[in-house]
Structures are given as structure tokens and as C-alpha cells.
Design a protein around this motif. Sequence first.
Motif, PDB file in Angstrom:
ATOM      1  N   GLN A   3     -22.885  37.352  -7.155  1.00  0.00           N
ATOM      2  CA  GLN A   3     -22.939  35.525  -7.248  1.00  0.00           C
ATOM      3  C   GLN A   3     -24.193  35.645  -6.303  1.00  0.00           C
ATOM      4  N   LYS A   4     -24.293  33.646  -7.233  1.00  0.00           N
ATOM      5  CA  LYS A   4     -26.274  33.194  -6.692  1.00  0.00           C
ATOM      6  C   LYS A   4     -25.479  32.891  -5.215  1.00  0.00           C
ATOM      7  N   LYS A   5     -27.091  33.235  -4.596  1.00  0.00           N
ATOM      8  CA  LYS A   5     -26.612  32.759  -2.669  1.00  0.00           C
ATOM      9  C   LYS A   5     -27.150  31.716  -2.593  1.00  0.00           C
ATOM     10  N   THR A   6     -26.933  30.734  -1.920  1.00  0.00           N
ATOM     11  CA  THR A   6     -27.502  29.590  -1.929  1.00  0.00           C
ATOM     12  C   THR A   6     -28.315  29.648  -0.295  1.00  0.00           C
ATOM     13  N   VAL A   7     -30.075  29.641  -0.204  1.00  0.00           N
ATOM     14  CA  VAL A   7     -30.962  29.161   0.732  1.00  0.00           C
ATOM     15  C   VAL A   7     -31.460  27.634   1.161  1.00  0.00           C
ATOM     16  N   ASN A  30     -29.776  31.036  -5.634  1.00  0.00           N
ATOM     17  CA  ASN A  30     -30.538  28.836  -4.979  1.00  0.00           C
ATOM     18  C   ASN A  30     -30.833  28.382  -3.912  1.00  0.00           C
ATOM     19  N   THR A  31     -31.722  26.804  -3.956  1.00  0.00           N
ATOM     20  CA  THR A  31     -32.509  26.316  -2.926  1.00  0.00           C
ATOM     21  C   THR A  31     -31.654  25.005  -2.749  1.00  0.00           C
ATOM     22  N   LEU A  32     -32.076  24.487  -1.751  1.00  0.00           N
ATOM     23  CA  LEU A  32     -31.430  23.276  -1.119  1.00  0.00           C
ATOM     24  C   LEU A  32     -32.784  22.677  -0.001  1.00  0.00           C
ATOM     25  N   GLU A  33     -33.036  21.853  -0.628  1.00  0.00           N
ATOM     26  CA  GLU A  33     -34.066  21.350   0.768  1.00  0.00           C
ATOM     27  C   GLU A  33     -33.895  20.018   2.282  1.00  0.00           C
ATOM     28  N   ALA A  34     -34.769  20.500   3.183  1.00  0.00           N
ATOM     29  CA  ALA A  34     -34.702  18.511   3.398  1.00  0.00           C
ATOM     30  C   ALA A  34     -36.555  19.005   4.518  1.00  0.00           C
ATOM     31  N   TYR A  35     -36.298  17.416   4.197  1.00  0.00           N
ATOM     32  CA  TYR A  35     -37.779  17.716   5.036  1.00  0.00           C
ATOM     33  C   TYR A  35     -37.950  17.435   6.399  1.00  0.00           C
ATOM     34  N   ASP A  36     -36.875  17.602   6.868  1.00  0.00           N
ATOM     35  CA  ASP A  36     -37.006  16.729   9.040  1.00  0.00           C
ATOM     36  C   ASP A  36     -35.429  17.272   9.125  1.00  0.00           C
ATOM     37  N   GLY A  37     -36.069  17.680  10.668  1.00  0.00           N
ATOM     38  CA  GLY A  37     -34.594  18.027  10.777  1.00  0.00           C
ATOM     39  C   GLY A  37     -33.010  17.276  10.830  1.00  0.00           C
ATOM     40  N   GLU A  38     -32.900  16.266  11.108  1.00  0.00           N
ATOM     41  CA  GLU A  38     -31.665  15.914  10.908  1.00  0.00           C
ATOM     42  C   GLU A  38     -30.861  15.901   9.280  1.00  0.00           C
ATOM     43  N   ALA A  39     -31.967  15.648   8.410  1.00  0.00           N
ATOM     44  CA  ALA A  39     -31.411  15.684   6.907  1.00  0.00           C
ATOM     45  C   ALA A  39     -31.075  17.687   7.271  1.00  0.00           C
ATOM     46  N   GLY A  40     -31.720  18.265   7.608  1.00  0.00           N
ATOM     47  CA  GLY A  40     -31.492  19.662   7.732  1.00  0.00           C
ATOM     48  C   GLY A  40     -30.279  20.266   8.295  1.00  0.00           C
ATOM     49  N   GLN A  46     -22.881  20.312   5.300  1.00  0.00           N
ATOM     50  CA  GLN A  46     -22.652  19.468   4.480  1.00  0.00           C
ATOM     51  C   GLN A  46     -22.117  20.365   3.201  1.00  0.00           C
ATOM     52  N   ASN A  47     -22.978  21.645   3.380  1.00  0.00           N
ATOM     53  CA  ASN A  47     -23.068  22.561   1.399  1.00  0.00           C
ATOM     54  C   ASN A  47     -23.337  24.504   1.951  1.00  0.00           C
ATOM     55  N   ASN A  48     -22.750  24.482   3.315  1.00  0.00           N
ATOM     56  CA  ASN A  48     -22.753  26.092   4.125  1.00  0.00           C
ATOM     57  C   ASN A  48     -23.234  27.161   2.811  1.00  0.00           C
ATOM     58  N   PRO A  49     -24.484  26.949   3.129  1.00  0.00           N
ATOM     59  CA  PRO A  49     -25.484  27.449   2.816  1.00  0.00           C
ATOM     60  C   PRO A  49     -25.645  29.190   3.305  1.00  0.00           C
ATOM     61  N   ASN A  73     -21.559  23.740  16.979  1.00  0.00           N
ATOM     62  CA  ASN A  73     -20.960  23.435  16.303  1.00  0.00           C
ATOM     63  C   ASN A  73     -20.030  24.595  15.133  1.00  0.00           C
ATOM     64  N   GLY A  74     -20.548  25.982  15.419  1.00  0.00           N
ATOM     65  CA  GLY A  74     -19.661  26.871  15.376  1.00  0.00           C
ATOM     66  C   GLY A  74     -19.890  27.798  13.902  1.00  0.00           C
ATOM     67  N   SER A  75     -20.987  26.979  13.811  1.00  0.00           N
ATOM     68  CA  SER A  75     -21.142  27.822  12.676  1.00  0.00           C
ATOM     69  C   SER A  75     -22.073  29.297  12.341  1.00  0.00           C
ATOM     70  N   ASN A  76     -22.316  29.895  11.827  1.00  0.00           N
ATOM     71  CA  ASN A  76     -22.430  31.320  11.777  1.00  0.00           C
ATOM     72  C   ASN A  76     -23.600  32.533  10.665  1.00  0.00           C
ATOM     73  N   VAL A  77     -24.127  30.639  10.545  1.00  0.00           N
ATOM     74  CA  VAL A  77     -25.552  31.268   8.832  1.00  0.00           C
ATOM     75  C   VAL A  77     -25.266  31.232   9.872  1.00  0.00           C
TER      76      VAL A  77
END
Length: 236
Positions: A3-7, A30-40, A46-49, A73-77
Motif C-alpha cells: 500500500q502506498k505510503k504518504t510522505v 505518495n507525497t504532500l508538500e508544504a512550504y512553511d511551518g504553519e502549512a506543514g 489534516q492528512n495523517n501522513p 497534540n498526540g501525533s506519533n507520526v
Amino acid sequence: MDQKKTVLIVEDEKNIVDIIRFNLQREGYNTLEAYDGEAGLAAAEQNNPDLVLLDVMMPKMSGFEVCKALRKNGSNVPVIILTAREEEEDKILGLEIGADDYITKPFSMRELLARVKANIRRTAMLSPVQEESAMSAGGGITINTDSYQVYKNNTPIDLTQREYELLTFLASHPDKVFSRVDLMEQVWNYDYVGDDARTVDVTVRRLREKIEDDPASPTYILTRRGVGYYFSAQNA
């Protein structure tokens, strides 16, 4: 990959994002991109990569602030910090606030891909429910393998995920000495190891500060000079 993993790539230099994205997608991610800290931070929540590549120096929020917010916030990503700075303090800070790994620019794409693969694989290995919900490491240390919580004399100790994994691994093999390379392969799941084997020393030091009565004279995690580290069987 079954299954494709998302980075999620959080980096303000577009040319670096483009290179990383191209290579990750070529490897089947799969990839997602953000160009500043707040967007990241927003994209991560939102996307739980499956993994976050996080640059330190960014507009609006630094990578350290993003990582700290995710953990709060409890994320272990799994989080890999990307830094252009060589200072040991940055590496220690990254590990202390909950980053799983760091990689210093400039880096080879082979190394980056190896780190991504290792950290995603490590998380997958943690996923199945383990048969034994708690193990006693002795000396007042108890490890709950369901909640990933460590207690000392019934008081919870706040460990990062990597510190937890290192303690659990060593405590499962009392008195067996592991070199830094061994630990990088067994705990960090790296197929090859460069200078960043020093990461083990940083993590051991942080772990000792949290579980030892006197970190300068440890009784749990001991050093066999010139060889490596081991968990003392006197506590097991």
C-alpha cells in the motif's frame, strides 16, 4: 509496496522539495508538500501522513516548533528533521522534542530514502498488538508494551518514541552488549550506518537523564568501554 505510503515534505526551498518529491514518487511513495511551518503543521494534522520530512529553518514556524506541536497534540507520526546546521545542540534538541531522526544538508538522496524507508518500516513493526502488555525491566522500571508507557516506581516517565524503543530493546536482552552500529541496525533499522551512529550516544544520554537516579553513574544502561551499551542484568 503493498500500500502506498504518504510522505509529507515541509521545506521552504522549492527546488529541494521538487528533487525530494521526484525521488520519493519514483520509489513508490505518495507525497504532500508544504512550504512553511504553519502549512506543514496543518497538512500533517489534516492528512495523517506516514512520515514527515521537516526542515528546521522555515517561515512562520520553525521545524522544531512544528514537531513540538505535533507531539503535544498526540501525533506519533515519524518525523525526520532536515537541518543545514551541524551543531550538536540542534540534533539533541530535535531528538528531545520528539523527532525520530535527523539528516544534515547537504544529504545524498540514497541516504534520505534509506532513512524514510527505515522509519516507516519501524512504525509498521510497532503496529501489531503485542502479546505481553507489560514487562518488568527490574529495578523499579516497568514497560507497558500496549500503551508504550514506561514507569519508574509506578511513576510515568516521559520518553520519546525512540528512547522507548531503545530502552525496550536493551531491557529485552539483559547483559548483552550492543555496539552503536548494532543498535542503529536493530533499533533504528538502518541497513548501513555512517557518522550518524553518534545519534545512539545522544539518545542514550537523554534516556539516562530520564531513568537513572544519577545519570553520571548509571545502574540501568551501562557502557562497555570500546564496545557498546547494555542493560544491566542486576535489574532484570
